[in-house]
Design a protein around this motif. Structure first.
Motif, PDB file in Angstrom:
ATOM      1  N   LEU A   1      -4.341   7.128  -2.572  1.00  0.00           N
ATOM      2  CA  LEU A   1      -3.791   5.658  -2.479  1.00  0.00           C
ATOM      3  C   LEU A   1      -3.701   5.229  -3.912  1.00  0.00           C
ATOM      4  O   LEU A   1      -3.932   4.685  -5.100  1.00  0.00           O
ATOM      5  N   GLY A   2      -2.913   3.684  -3.952  1.00  0.00           N
ATOM      6  CA  GLY A   2      -2.880   2.566  -4.427  1.00  0.00           C
ATOM      7  C   GLY A   2      -1.903   1.927  -3.533  1.00  0.00           C
ATOM      8  O   GLY A   2      -1.947   1.463  -2.248  1.00  0.00           O
ATOM      9  N   GLU A   3      -2.686   0.385  -4.190  1.00  0.00           N
ATOM     10  CA  GLU A   3      -2.154  -0.699  -3.587  1.00  0.00           C
ATOM     11  C   GLU A   3      -1.967  -1.310  -5.226  1.00  0.00           C
ATOM     12  O   GLU A   3      -1.841  -1.528  -5.788  1.00  0.00           O
ATOM     13  N   TYR A   4      -0.429  -2.670  -5.042  1.00  0.00           N
ATOM     14  CA  TYR A   4      -0.038  -3.369  -5.276  1.00  0.00           C
ATOM     15  C   TYR A   4      -0.347  -4.958  -5.111  1.00  0.00           C
ATOM     16  O   TYR A   4       0.514  -4.622  -3.364  1.00  0.00           O
ATOM     17  N   ASP A   5      -1.217  -6.312  -5.887  1.00  0.00           N
ATOM     18  CA  ASP A   5      -1.014  -7.124  -5.659  1.00  0.00           C
ATOM     19  C   ASP A   5      -1.126  -7.926  -6.164  1.00  0.00           C
ATOM     20  O   ASP A   5      -1.729  -7.726  -7.281  1.00  0.00           O
ATOM     21  N   PRO A   6      -0.694  -8.973  -6.254  1.00  0.00           N
ATOM     22  CA  PRO A   6       0.166  -9.535  -5.684  1.00  0.00           C
ATOM     23  C   PRO A   6       2.089  -8.892  -4.997  1.00  0.00           C
ATOM     24  O   PRO A   6       2.019  -7.664  -5.812  1.00  0.00           O
ATOM     25  N   PHE A   7       2.696  -8.324  -3.663  1.00  0.00           N
ATOM     26  CA  PHE A   7       3.901  -7.727  -3.862  1.00  0.00           C
ATOM     27  C   PHE A   7       5.177  -8.811  -2.493  1.00  0.00           C
ATOM     28  O   PHE A   7       4.713  -9.331  -1.983  1.00  0.00           O
TER      29      PHE A   7
ATOM     30  N   GLY B   1       0.465  -0.982  -0.313  1.00  0.00           N
ATOM     31  CA  GLY B   1      -0.006   0.311   0.467  1.00  0.00           C
ATOM     32  C   GLY B   1       0.785   0.737  -0.318  1.00  0.00           C
ATOM     33  O   GLY B   1       1.998   1.196   0.643  1.00  0.00           O
ATOM     34  N   VAL B   2       0.363   1.987  -1.172  1.00  0.00           N
ATOM     35  CA  VAL B   2       1.297   3.523  -0.933  1.00  0.00           C
ATOM     36  C   VAL B   2      -0.168   4.976  -0.586  1.00  0.00           C
ATOM     37  O   VAL B   2      -1.135   4.641  -0.888  1.00  0.00           O
ATOM     38  N   LYS B   3       0.469   5.428   0.605  1.00  0.00           N
ATOM     39  CA  LYS B   3      -0.326   6.844   1.003  1.00  0.00           C
ATOM     40  C   LYS B   3       0.565   7.841   0.354  1.00  0.00           C
ATOM     41  O   LYS B   3       1.416   8.278   0.893  1.00  0.00           O
ATOM     42  N   LEU B   4      -0.043   8.478  -0.286  1.00  0.00           N
ATOM     43  CA  LEU B   4       0.785   9.713  -0.608  1.00  0.00           C
ATOM     44  C   LEU B   4      -0.342  11.345  -0.135  1.00  0.00           C
ATOM     45  O   LEU B   4      -1.831  11.641  -0.432  1.00  0.00           O
TER      46      LEU B   4
END
Length: 277
Positions: free
Chosen positions: A152-158, A140-143
Motif C-alpha cells: 500500500l502507498g498514500e500520497y497526501d495531499p493529492f 491511495g495505491v494498492k498493489l
C-alpha cells in the motif's frame, strides 16, 4: 435489497421505497451494466454525498462495499466505494492481462471507461472534481502480486488539475509499504507535476508518445508520463510500479483510490498546487 435494511435507519436522507431503478441518473452511466443498476446502494438518496467517505459518515460507519451515487461536481456519477477500508472512492482498477482495453483516447480517459464493479478508469474529469475540494484529498495505491502479497502507498495531499492544465498531477508526501514510484526523484521518471498523456494527445517529455510505446504488443495506455515511466498502472499486460510490480515481479491487481486528507483540512481559493502547500 434486504441487506440494506440493517443500516437504513442511520441514513436519514435515503428514500429507497417506490424507486424505479430503470431511471438511474448518473453522468457516467456507461460505467455500470444495465442489469447492475439495482446494485446501486443509495439510489433515491435526496442529497448525494460528494464522495464515498462522506457516504460512510452519513451511514454512521455502517455502509457496505459496493456501488454508490456520489456528486463531486454538478451531476451525479456512479463509483465503487471501498467502505471497509475507510470510505475510499475507487478511481481505477486493473487486472493484469485484463480483457478491458486501456489503450484509449483523451475523450475516453476524460469521462471514464470499463465497469465500476471491475476493471475501469473513473475519468480524469471526475478525478479533478473529487480532488479540487473543498478540503484536501489523498491518493491511495494498492498493489497485489501473484503471491497475494499486498503493498500500500498514500500520497497526501493529492490533486488532479482541470482539463485546461491537461489534468496535471500534483502530489504531496508519500508513506506506505509500497515504493514511492511517483514522486521519487529519479532521472526521467518523476511523475509528480506531469500532464496526462493519451495515444491521441502527447503531453509527455519523451521524443515519442509514451502512451503508444508497446511491450509485447500492448501499448502503455494513458498516464502522467515523464520520459517515460517509473510507474504505470494502465499497462494491462504488465502492471508497473518500479521494484514492486514489473515484468520480473508480476502483480495481479492494482487499485487507485481517493479520500479526504487526514492532515490538511482547508483549501485556499483557487486550485491547490503542491508548491502552495
Amino acid at each position: 435489497m434486504k441487506f440494506l435494511r440493517w443500516w437504513m435507519p442511520a441514513v436519514t436522507l435515503l428514500m429507497l421505497h417506490g424507486v424505479d431503478m430503470e431511471h438511474l441518473q448518473a453522468e457516467n452511466l456507461n460505467l455500470i451494466q444495465p442489469h447492475d443498476h439495482n446494485l446501486v446502494l443509495n439510489h433515491g438518496m435526496r442529497v448525494l454525498p460528494r464522495d464515498c467517505h462522506e457516504m460512510l459518515m452519513t451511514s454512521s460507519g455502517q455502509a457496505k462495499d459496493g456501488v454508490y451515487l456520489i456528486q463531486p461536481g454538478d451531476s451525479p456519477i456512479v463509483a465503487y466505494c471501498a467502505m471497509q477500508e475507510g470510505g475510499w472512492t475507487v478511481v481505477q482498477h486493473i487486472t493484469v492481462n485484463s480483457s478491458l482495453d486501456f489503450d484509449r483516447t483523451w475523450a475516453e480517459y476524460k469521462l471514464g471507461f470499463g465497469d465500476v464493479n471491475g476493471d475501469h478508469w473513473l475519468g480524469n474529469e471526475y478525478l479533478h472534481q473529487l480532488t479540487r475540494g473543498p478540503g484536501f484529498y489523498k491518493l491511495g495505491v494498492k498493489l497485489v502480486d501473484r503471491d497475494a502479497i499486498t503493498k500500500l502507498g498514500e500520497y497526501d495531499p493529492f490533486l488532479v488539475e482541470d482539463e485546461s492544465s491537461a489534468y496535471r498531477l500534483r502530489l504531496g508526501l508519500f508513506q506506505g509499504t509500497a515504493m514511492d514510484a511517483l514522486t521519487l526523484d529519479t532521472e526521467n521518471y518523476l511523475h509528480d507535476n506531469q500532464k496526462f498523456t493519451t495515444k491521441d494527445r502527447d503531453n509527455d517529455n519523451y521524443f515519442q508518445n509514451c502512451a503508444k510505446l508497446e511491450f509485447q504488443g500492448v501499448p502503455g495506455g494513458g498516464w502522467w508520463y515523464d520520459a517515460c515511466a517509473g510507474a504505470n498502472l494502465n499497462r494491462r499486460n504488465v502492471i508497473y510500479w518500479q521494484k514492486d510490480c514489473n515484468k520480473e515481479r508480476l502483480c495481479k491487481y492494482a487499485w487507485m483510490m481517493v479520500r479526504p486528507s487526514d492532515t490538511v483540512k482547508l483549501i485556499p481559493s483557487g486550485d491547490c498546487r503542491k508548491d502552495e502547500l
